[in-house]
Design a protein around this motif. Sequence first.
Motif, PDB file in Angstrom:
ATOM      1  N   VAL A  90      14.416 -33.373  32.946  1.00  0.00           N
ATOM      2  CA  VAL A  90      14.790 -31.952  32.882  1.00  0.00           C
ATOM      3  C   VAL A  90      13.571 -31.108  32.524  1.00  0.00           C
ATOM      4  CG1 VAL A  90      16.111 -30.256  31.553  1.00  0.00           C
ATOM      5  CG2 VAL A  90      17.228 -32.340  32.374  1.00  0.00           C
ATOM      6  N   ALA A  91      12.767 -31.589  31.586  1.00  0.00           N
ATOM      7  CA  ALA A  91      11.551 -30.859  31.200  1.00  0.00           C
ATOM      8  C   ALA A  91      10.573 -30.777  32.361  1.00  0.00           C
ATOM      9  CB  ALA A  91      10.901 -31.540  29.997  1.00  0.00           C
ATOM     10  N   ARG A  92      10.528 -31.821  33.187  1.00  0.00           N
ATOM     11  CA  ARG A  92       9.618 -31.821  34.343  1.00  0.00           C
ATOM     12  C   ARG A  92      10.041 -30.808  35.396  1.00  0.00           C
ATOM     13  NH1 ARG A  92       9.173 -34.859  39.310  1.00  0.00           N
ATOM     14  NH2 ARG A  92      11.110 -35.991  38.873  1.00  0.00           N
ATOM     15  N   PHE A  93      11.354 -30.608  35.537  1.00  0.00           N
ATOM     16  CA  PHE A  93      11.860 -29.709  36.574  1.00  0.00           C
ATOM     17  C   PHE A  93      11.814 -28.235  36.162  1.00  0.00           C
ATOM     18  CE2 PHE A  93      13.277 -33.418  38.770  1.00  0.00           C
ATOM     19  CZ  PHE A  93      13.456 -33.021  40.091  1.00  0.00           C
ATOM     20  N   LEU A  94      11.779 -27.969  34.859  1.00  0.00           N
ATOM     21  CA  LEU A  94      11.802 -26.576  34.425  1.00  0.00           C
ATOM     22  C   LEU A  94      10.656 -25.743  34.993  1.00  0.00           C
ATOM     23  CD1 LEU A  94      12.997 -24.267  32.835  1.00  0.00           C
ATOM     24  CD2 LEU A  94      11.876 -25.156  30.778  1.00  0.00           C
ATOM     25  N   PRO A  95       9.378 -26.188  34.894  1.00  0.00           N
ATOM     26  CA  PRO A  95       8.307 -25.369  35.485  1.00  0.00           C
ATOM     27  C   PRO A  95       8.415 -25.255  37.001  1.00  0.00           C
ATOM     28  CG  PRO A  95       7.443 -27.463  34.658  1.00  0.00           C
ATOM     29  CD  PRO A  95       8.838 -27.347  34.153  1.00  0.00           C
ATOM     30  N   LEU A  96       8.975 -26.264  37.666  1.00  0.00           N
ATOM     31  CA  LEU A  96       9.166 -26.176  39.120  1.00  0.00           C
ATOM     32  C   LEU A  96      10.152 -25.065  39.458  1.00  0.00           C
ATOM     33  CD1 LEU A  96       9.431 -29.983  40.040  1.00  0.00           C
ATOM     34  CD2 LEU A  96       7.448 -28.472  40.325  1.00  0.00           C
ATOM     35  N   TRP A  97      11.258 -25.009  38.713  1.00  0.00           N
ATOM     36  CA  TRP A  97      12.260 -23.962  38.957  1.00  0.00           C
ATOM     37  C   TRP A  97      11.708 -22.592  38.584  1.00  0.00           C
ATOM     38  CZ3 TRP A  97      14.681 -20.457  35.745  1.00  0.00           C
ATOM     39  CH2 TRP A  97      15.784 -19.781  36.289  1.00  0.00           C
ATOM     40  N   ARG A  98      10.970 -22.518  37.481  1.00  0.00           N
ATOM     41  CA  ARG A  98      10.392 -21.243  37.079  1.00  0.00           C
ATOM     42  C   ARG A  98       9.429 -20.704  38.125  1.00  0.00           C
ATOM     43  NH1 ARG A  98       8.722 -22.089  30.742  1.00  0.00           N
ATOM     44  NH2 ARG A  98      10.721 -21.521  29.801  1.00  0.00           N
ATOM     45  N   ALA A  99       8.653 -21.603  38.720  1.00  0.00           N
ATOM     46  CA  ALA A  99       7.691 -21.167  39.726  1.00  0.00           C
ATOM     47  C   ALA A  99       8.390 -20.525  40.915  1.00  0.00           C
ATOM     48  CB  ALA A  99       6.849 -22.350  40.186  1.00  0.00           C
ATOM     49  N   VAL A 100       9.617 -20.975  41.227  1.00  0.00           N
ATOM     50  CA  VAL A 100      10.383 -20.375  42.321  1.00  0.00           C
ATOM     51  C   VAL A 100      10.872 -18.988  41.909  1.00  0.00           C
ATOM     52  CG1 VAL A 100      12.376 -20.636  43.838  1.00  0.00           C
ATOM     53  CG2 VAL A 100      11.096 -22.655  43.097  1.00  0.00           C
ATOM     54  N   ARG A 101      11.426 -18.888  40.714  1.00  0.00           N
ATOM     55  CA  ARG A 101      12.024 -17.640  40.261  1.00  0.00           C
ATOM     56  C   ARG A 101      10.997 -16.595  39.826  1.00  0.00           C
ATOM     57  NH1 ARG A 101      17.550 -16.236  40.073  1.00  0.00           N
ATOM     58  NH2 ARG A 101      18.680 -18.007  40.939  1.00  0.00           N
ATOM     59  N   GLU A 102       9.914 -17.052  39.198  1.00  0.00           N
ATOM     60  CA  GLU A 102       8.988 -16.119  38.567  1.00  0.00           C
ATOM     61  C   GLU A 102       7.614 -16.075  39.223  1.00  0.00           C
ATOM     62  OE1 GLU A 102       8.855 -17.124  34.418  1.00  0.00           O
ATOM     63  OE2 GLU A 102      10.999 -17.583  34.377  1.00  0.00           O
ATOM     64  N   GLY A 103       7.404 -16.889  40.261  1.00  0.00           N
ATOM     65  CA  GLY A 103       6.090 -16.931  40.881  1.00  0.00           C
ATOM     66  C   GLY A 103       5.175 -17.876  40.131  1.00  0.00           C
ATOM     67  N   GLU A 104       3.884 -17.819  40.433  1.00  0.00           N
ATOM     68  CA  GLU A 104       2.920 -18.762  39.858  1.00  0.00           C
ATOM     69  C   GLU A 104       2.898 -18.761  38.335  1.00  0.00           C
ATOM     70  OE1 GLU A 104      -1.847 -19.814  40.148  1.00  0.00           O
ATOM     71  OE2 GLU A 104      -0.925 -18.421  41.550  1.00  0.00           O
ATOM     72  N   PRO A 105       2.946 -17.573  37.637  1.00  0.00           N
ATOM     73  CA  PRO A 105       2.934 -17.606  36.168  1.00  0.00           C
ATOM     74  C   PRO A 105       4.105 -18.376  35.586  1.00  0.00           C
ATOM     75  CG  PRO A 105       2.439 -15.407  36.972  1.00  0.00           C
ATOM     76  CD  PRO A 105       2.897 -16.210  38.159  1.00  0.00           C
ATOM     77  N   GLY A 106       5.225 -18.429  36.324  1.00  0.00           N
ATOM     78  CA  GLY A 106       6.393 -19.120  35.801  1.00  0.00           C
ATOM     79  C   GLY A 106       6.214 -20.616  35.706  1.00  0.00           C
ATOM     80  N   GLY A 107       5.205 -21.148  36.407  1.00  0.00           N
ATOM     81  CA  GLY A 107       4.971 -22.582  36.344  1.00  0.00           C
ATOM     82  C   GLY A 107       4.316 -23.024  35.055  1.00  0.00           C
ATOM     83  N   MET A 108       3.810 -22.094  34.286  1.00  0.00           N
ATOM     84  CA  MET A 108       3.135 -22.416  33.031  1.00  0.00           C
ATOM     85  C   MET A 108       4.142 -22.521  31.887  1.00  0.00           C
ATOM     86  SD  MET A 108      -0.121 -22.719  31.869  1.00  0.00           S
ATOM     87  CE  MET A 108      -1.183 -21.576  32.762  1.00  0.00           C
ATOM     88  N   LYS A 109       3.954 -23.516  31.042  1.00  0.00           N
ATOM     89  CA  LYS A 109       4.816 -23.652  29.878  1.00  0.00           C
ATOM     90  C   LYS A 109       4.558 -22.510  28.904  1.00  0.00           C
ATOM     91  CE  LYS A 109       5.027 -28.717  29.967  1.00  0.00           C
ATOM     92  NZ  LYS A 109       4.635 -29.959  29.265  1.00  0.00           N
ATOM     93  N   SER A 110       5.583 -22.183  28.122  1.00  0.00           N
ATOM     94  CA  SER A 110       5.387 -21.215  27.049  1.00  0.00           C
ATOM     95  C   SER A 110       4.566 -21.871  25.938  1.00  0.00           C
ATOM     96  CB  SER A 110       6.734 -20.752  26.489  1.00  0.00           C
ATOM     97  OG  SER A 110       7.368 -21.825  25.802  1.00  0.00           O
ATOM     98  N   ALA A 111       4.065 -21.055  25.009  1.00  0.00           N
ATOM     99  CA  ALA A 111       3.268 -21.593  23.906  1.00  0.00           C
ATOM    100  C   ALA A 111       4.065 -22.604  23.087  1.00  0.00           C
ATOM    101  CB  ALA A 111       2.782 -20.447  23.010  1.00  0.00           C
ATOM    102  N   ARG A 112       5.351 -22.321  22.871  1.00  0.00           N
ATOM    103  CA  ARG A 112       6.172 -23.230  22.075  1.00  0.00           C
ATOM    104  C   ARG A 112       6.425 -24.531  22.821  1.00  0.00           C
ATOM    105  NH1 ARG A 112       6.391 -24.858  17.230  1.00  0.00           N
ATOM    106  NH2 ARG A 112       8.409 -25.669  16.581  1.00  0.00           N
ATOM    107  N   GLU A 113       6.668 -24.436  24.143  1.00  0.00           N
ATOM    108  CA  GLU A 113       6.868 -25.651  24.942  1.00  0.00           C
ATOM    109  C   GLU A 113       5.615 -26.506  24.943  1.00  0.00           C
ATOM    110  OE1 GLU A 113      10.083 -24.125  28.291  1.00  0.00           O
ATOM    111  OE2 GLU A 113       7.965 -23.683  28.535  1.00  0.00           O
ATOM    112  N   LEU A 114       4.455 -25.856  25.023  1.00  0.00           N
ATOM    113  CA  LEU A 114       3.203 -26.608  25.007  1.00  0.00           C
ATOM    114  C   LEU A 114       3.030 -27.325  23.678  1.00  0.00           C
ATOM    115  CD1 LEU A 114       0.574 -27.280  26.498  1.00  0.00           C
ATOM    116  CD2 LEU A 114      -0.429 -25.236  25.473  1.00  0.00           C
TER     117      LEU A 114
END
Length: 320
Positions: A90-114
């Motif tokens: 699930v954690a692996r798929f989150l940045p993939l889904w974000r990149a679709v919804r939010e564009g390239e910046p969405g593929g980056m983890k948040s500071a807390r996720e990192l």
Amino acid sequence: MATRSVPSPNGAHQELVRALEELHRAAGHPGMRKVSALIAEGDHPAVVSHEGVRTALKGLNVPRWETVQSIVAVLATACVDPPRDPTAEVARFLPLWRAVREGEPGGMKSARELALSQGWGTDDGHWTAEAVVGVMINPFNAIEIAPSLAVPHEPLVSEDEWVQLGTGLIEEYGAEFALRAILRNLKGDYLGAEEGSPFGYEFPDQEAVEAHTAFRYGCDRLLQRLATEPNLLQRSIVAMHADETMDREDRIEMLRAESDASLMREVMVASPETWHELSEEAQHQVFGYLIKTIGPVGRFGLPPEQRFHIVWRIAEPPPA
């Protein structure tokens, strides 16, 4: 609206679809109705119909994150050769889904996720956005780090406190200043380095540094009071002279300063507006009149109001 129709997957959406197809294959190609039923039976954030599973896997729309999360968790649980951790998938798929919804910046983890994640990349060796940042930001790739900083040691502050201090530094002085200061420290130019103190943790003049920090904090506080309390300085002078508990050496020093008429003329016009025009001697005299004692009560890294306790000669008025 639950979904957003897309004619055909492309770019980031195609990456998401390919990852879903691979996971579906690794799970043994369970039927759409079977996946839907397993989602309904488990504790998942969404109820997904068999048609919802099909459209997500075929890339016919961009599903909600709850839908992707539920499908991925069920498929990961079904993988047996080798098994896969549903939480990690699930954690692996989150940045993939974000990149679709939010564009390239969405593929980056948040500071807390990192901060909570392990490592920078994936097991398949593909570069992630975080991995690229990790290489670019790593000082090792730009300088030779001082050997004294590369051995095990007891941290002075926690990681969260260090990040908070760094964030405040960047906000006040800018990112370039902060980054160059970090590089200078890592190259060995840190407090205590010239005296041979490892890591700068045992800086020989630490007491002087503490005293200076306390003095600056006390000055900030007394200026706040001078700006709002009439005749505070005059009342504090009277209180100092009447203080029978005052240290003898401190009293002698204060009285000796009072014999300097030029100094006292500066002292008597002290205000927030004139403060930076006063000599250092006059500032110390005003400090001694208003503040009886100031001392550290908290460890290094805490905000000044949590580190230092002030005993005033004239108590602060109660809050309105």
